[in-house]
Design a protein around this motif. Sequence first.
Motif, PDB file in Angstrom:
ATOM      1  N   PRO A 526      38.696 -11.904  -0.858  1.00 41.47           N
ATOM      2  CA  PRO A 526      39.386 -10.731  -0.332  1.00 41.47           C
ATOM      3  C   PRO A 526      38.893 -10.360   1.075  1.00 41.47           C
ATOM      4  N   CYS A 543      35.606  -2.593  -8.385  1.00 42.63           N
ATOM      5  CA  CYS A 543      35.327  -4.025  -8.561  1.00 42.63           C
ATOM      6  C   CYS A 543      34.463  -4.209  -9.811  1.00 42.63           C
ATOM      7  N   PRO A 544      34.960  -4.964 -10.787  1.00 39.43           N
ATOM      8  CA  PRO A 544      34.202  -5.090 -12.036  1.00 39.43           C
ATOM      9  C   PRO A 544      32.902  -5.864 -11.870  1.00 39.43           C
ATOM     10  N   PHE A 545      32.753  -6.556 -10.768  1.00 38.43           N
ATOM     11  CA  PHE A 545      31.624  -7.466 -10.637  1.00 38.43           C
ATOM     12  C   PHE A 545      30.612  -7.045  -9.583  1.00 38.43           C
ATOM     13  N   ALA A 547      30.925  -6.802  -6.564  1.00 37.31           N
ATOM     14  CA  ALA A 547      30.961  -7.740  -5.442  1.00 37.31           C
ATOM     15  C   ALA A 547      30.976  -7.037  -4.093  1.00 37.31           C
ATOM     16  N   ILE A 548      31.323  -5.752  -4.102  1.00 42.37           N
ATOM     17  CA  ILE A 548      31.496  -5.076  -2.820  1.00 42.37           C
ATOM     18  C   ILE A 548      30.380  -4.068  -2.564  1.00 42.37           C
ATOM     19  N   TYR A 558      32.305  -7.190   1.692  1.00 39.66           N
ATOM     20  CA  TYR A 558      32.560  -8.151   0.623  1.00 39.66           C
ATOM     21  C   TYR A 558      31.487  -9.220   0.583  1.00 39.66           C
ATOM     22  N   CYS A 563      32.339 -12.595  -5.744  1.00 38.38           N
ATOM     23  CA  CYS A 563      33.704 -12.202  -6.089  1.00 38.38           C
ATOM     24  C   CYS A 563      34.346 -13.225  -7.013  1.00 38.38           C
ATOM     25  N   ARG A 564      35.057 -12.720  -8.029  1.00 39.23           N
ATOM     26  CA  ARG A 564      35.741 -13.639  -8.947  1.00 39.23           C
ATOM     27  C   ARG A 564      37.226 -13.748  -8.617  1.00 39.23           C
ATOM     28  N   ARG A 565      37.634 -13.135  -7.552  1.00 36.63           N
ATOM     29  CA  ARG A 565      39.023 -13.232  -7.070  1.00 36.63           C
ATOM     30  C   ARG A 565      40.039 -12.623  -8.026  1.00 36.63           C
ATOM     31  N   CYS A 566      39.668 -11.548  -8.675  1.00 37.27           N
ATOM     32  CA  CYS A 566      40.601 -10.931  -9.622  1.00 37.27           C
ATOM     33  C   CYS A 566      41.655 -10.097  -8.920  1.00 37.27           C
ATOM     34  N   GLY A 567      41.303  -9.598  -7.739  1.00 32.18           N
ATOM     35  CA  GLY A 567      42.250  -8.754  -7.030  1.00 32.18           C
ATOM     36  C   GLY A 567      42.249  -7.305  -7.471  1.00 32.18           C
ATOM     37  N   THR A 568      41.307  -6.925  -8.311  1.00 32.20           N
ATOM     38  CA  THR A 568      41.268  -5.525  -8.745  1.00 32.20           C
ATOM     39  C   THR A 568      41.110  -4.589  -7.545  1.00 32.20           C
ATOM     40  N   CYS A 569      40.347  -5.047  -6.578  1.00 33.14           N
ATOM     41  CA  CYS A 569      40.165  -4.223  -5.373  1.00 33.14           C
ATOM     42  C   CYS A 569      41.505  -4.052  -4.648  1.00 33.14           C
ATOM     43  N   PHE A 580      44.270 -11.376  -0.100  1.00 33.69           N
ATOM     44  CA  PHE A 580      43.762 -12.750  -0.114  1.00 33.69           C
ATOM     45  C   PHE A 580      44.754 -13.585   0.664  1.00 33.69           C
TER      46      PHE A 580
HETATM   47  S1  SF4 Z   1      38.710  -9.677  -6.123  1.00 35.37           S
HETATM   48 FE1  SF4 Z   1      37.820  -8.749  -7.922  1.00 35.37          FE
HETATM   49  S2  SF4 Z   1      35.726  -9.510  -7.923  1.00 35.37           S
HETATM   50 FE2  SF4 Z   1      36.525  -9.862  -5.885  1.00 35.37          FE
HETATM   51  S3  SF4 Z   1      35.897  -8.089  -4.736  1.00 35.37           S
HETATM   52 FE3  SF4 Z   1      37.971  -7.683  -5.489  1.00 35.37          FE
HETATM   53  S4  SF4 Z   1      37.650  -6.587  -7.394  1.00 35.37           S
HETATM   54 FE4  SF4 Z   1      35.723  -7.537  -6.864  1.00 35.37          FE
END
Ligand code: SF4
Lengths: 738, 211
Positions: A526, A543-545, A547-548, A558, A563-569, A580
């Motif tokens: 991201p 962000c669940p992880f 990462a930020i 970032y 980052c697991r690339r979930c896109g929650t952010c 992305f």
């Molecule tokens: S894509 Fe998911 S893991 Fe990566 S920064 Fe965004 S919320 Fe966090």
Amino acid sequence: MKIGGYLCTGCGIGDRLDTKSLESVAVREGRIGFCKTHDFLCSQAGVDMIKADMALEGDDQVTKAVIMACSRRAKTESFNFGAVPTARVNLREGVIWIRPEGSEHDETTQEMAADYIRMGCAEVKAMQQADASGEQGKNNHIMVVGGGITGMTAALEASKAGYYASIIEKSDRLGGVMGQLKQRQPEHSPFQNPQDTGVAALIAAVEADDKITVYLSSTIAKTAGAPGRFEVDIASTVGAGTHAEFGAIVQATGFTPYDANNLPEFSYGKSPNVVTQLELEALARAAGDGPIKRADGKVVENVVFVQCAGQRSTKEGHLSYCSGHCCATSIKQAMYFKDTNPDIETTVLFDDIRTPGAGGENFYRSAQDKFVTFRKGKVSTVDVKGNDLQVNFKDLILDEDAHMGADLVVLATGMLPNSGTDIDTMKDKDESGEVKVSVQSILNLNYRQGPDMPQLVNGFTDSHFICFPYETRRTGIYSAGPVRRPMDAAQAQTDAMGAVMKAIQAIENSAIGRAAHPRSGDLSFPSFRKEGCTQCKRCTVECPFGAIDENEKGYPQYNEARCRRCGTCMGACPVQVISFKNYSIETVGAQLKAVDVPDEFQEKPRILVLACENDAYPALDMAAMKRNESSAFIRVIPVRCLGSTNTIWIKDALGSGYDGVVMMGCKKGADYQCHFVKGSEMAHVRMAKIGDTLSTMNLEAERVAVHEVAITDIDRAPKLLDEMVAVINRVGLSPFKF
Amino acid sequence: MTTAVNQAMVEKYKGNFLKEVTDNVEEGNWVKMCMQCGVCSGSCPLGPHWDHPPQELFMMIRANKRDEVLSSTSMWMCTSCYNCVARCPRGLPITHIMHGLAHYGKRMGMKPKNQPTEKFGQMFWDNLIKKGRVNELKLGLGLYFKDGFAEGLKVSMGKQKLGMNMMKAKRMSPMEMLGGHGVSDLSGFHAMLKKAEELEAARVGANTDAK
Ligand code: SF4
Ligand code: SF4
Ligand code: SF4
Ligand code: SF4
């Protein structure tokens, strides 16, 4: 730059659809360079045709592709063109397999296919080539926190695989809880007798291994960085601290025995002859090969084991869960007695005996063979009678109150994970009466979201229990052993191996900028448009992880290796500045706008379906494989995680005349199945607020539905779509068509 | 009603009934292996009619309920259907243990009073050893009259037709009333039984000899 369209006519696509007209939809409406058809696109010839176009030079070179064939979940190898942005248009599972045959359906089926082609073309135009950020490093060194058997096993396994390991142990010796035991449960057939713990051999192996460094009397003062480049300050209680760099981390911090002082009903503390299992190990070690004596020197002749002491109980202050090892431990300890003198009476009072695995079962049998008596009974109290004890219990088979004398009572108490500060409960203290060990932070993460890993119920480190058991919610940090879930020694060692293999995977993936699971291989990460960012910190928090982080100026920072690339952010950002390269507000927004929304007089509703690509989308694909019929009015867009859905998509869809929106994500809550842990939950929270938007637009709330769908919901998922069709039939078409 | 051998057993095992069962009951060494899952009790077609289904009996043995077990009517109720044996996850030969327990209880003089199976068993045995063969006519009539003359008459009248049919089909002979036929070497048969009794007595004796 040229966008190539490739339309497959195989798998029945050519028979069911007017492919000539679809070709012109792609070129004229999708506005791509050209569209070629092939009757077997995934064959070598078909793929070679595409690759040849990509190998051309100059303006003729195809730099983006639209594959109009089967689901993106099929033929992933054939249609993998490396860095070339490729959109997949699902004409097989998405259209012909869910549409009934017959001329009366042809028109709507054809429209469906045409829409998906417009969508694919629009998506690919918004996509960019994903490249690794270039920030990644490679570090072959794994930090193992905890020097018990889990930690030592992890370190040795890392070394065997050619990596380096450092063990950080807070006490002044290796061995952990296992080091305090006399013997362990047998590991090999015929599983009859307790065996040596093997701890001495493990310690010797660790010490002899020149790829392993051991830090005793040490704790972690600070952990910063990301997978591939963790920066750790190691503090020592006896000497100077050290700074070291690691590629990944395995946390094997084990457990603290449950405090038996919480069990006064069993006279613990009142009589020295009521001991815990761990205390019995000390007595057994002191006895050596001789008879086990109690504190006052009397040789024990009659010992009663009380199983589930303060465990599997809903009483306040008790543990609600089973610790998994205590039954086998009591069996082993009863054998300590029986093996020195078969006449010693050993009774195990159990509620349920649980001896996981074939080995455990044989061990149980072996104890029965040695005349260890097992009685199914629930112990209520233990009374002190002079120098002896009386155990009062309810015999659950004979259904009567019973009691028996004993000169030693052993309590099978449970285990509490040493998982460090719980960042979730730091915020919301719970009133559930759960027992908590107050522990200092273990990793001291220098992360914006808190110093340790989020925990699951009962304080065990959170992991995706079904799919990725070792993963924690901090990428590159894996937990193993009883800190992850209650377990016995053998399981802890297997766990250590699993966790270390994941750590190695993290090192290798992060070195080349690839995501960890479940988007393993994804090079995108991201980024955000700084000018638009309002510094609201929603992305950081959601962000669940973890990462930020935030940089000094308050902007999101970032750490793409985390980052697991979930896109929650991306779903969270209220001003939509996060994206992305190959997945963004635009790629999805462009798709939903590319759908041709018929005017109200045609009476053809349009329903947007945003389906999680991990569970819901596969479930729909599988329903299609079963030829489950579906409405021709749905338009499905797969999303990385429901957490990545930004409300702007919903608003755009409703504003441009869609009649309904269905969102499908994984199960949320304590027993979540979301691959990104919190994504689905965040989406539900955000969508709960969409009601306001709907009411300002004067739209019925039922037009937006959010569902939890599991990959096994093959029959249910299409039904949910039928339900929305029924809703639209009832409330009528959207007034926003033009 | 307890016998001398019973007293000796009580003395010898001093409250360790499980050990006593292990040493003396046919297949009794298996009792300790029961894991109390209850599958036997659940599988037994007669279980609901018993005071103590097998699982419970085994627990009672471990809980040293010697008198209750040995004088129980439960094991006499076993019909040898082998359902429990087929299903026991621990492979206990439950049916055999049931019969072993019944036999042991009887030997200890603790058999339940007026237990029909027990009575019939004794009747069968007495009938059998006389001639080395079962005299079905006598056994049948004995069974009818086991609860007294009036009751016996009533049962016999009720079964009259069955009896006639059996005679017609040559399944039963009225001649058997006159003593019936036996094995050819009757004295040899009796000598064999005597020897068996001696052997058994010696075995039990060995177990009751105070060490
Ligand atoms: S894509 Fe998911 S893991 Fe990566 S920064 Fe965004 S919320 Fe966090
Ligand atoms: S959510 Fe968007 S606006 Fe808020 S801090 Fe993150 S990038 Fe900036
Ligand atoms: S063999 Fe006996 S104990 Fe077993 S199920 Fe049949 S009747 Fe019950
Ligand atoms: S089925 Fe077997 S193990 Fe289970 S209670 Fe009966 S005898 Fe015991």
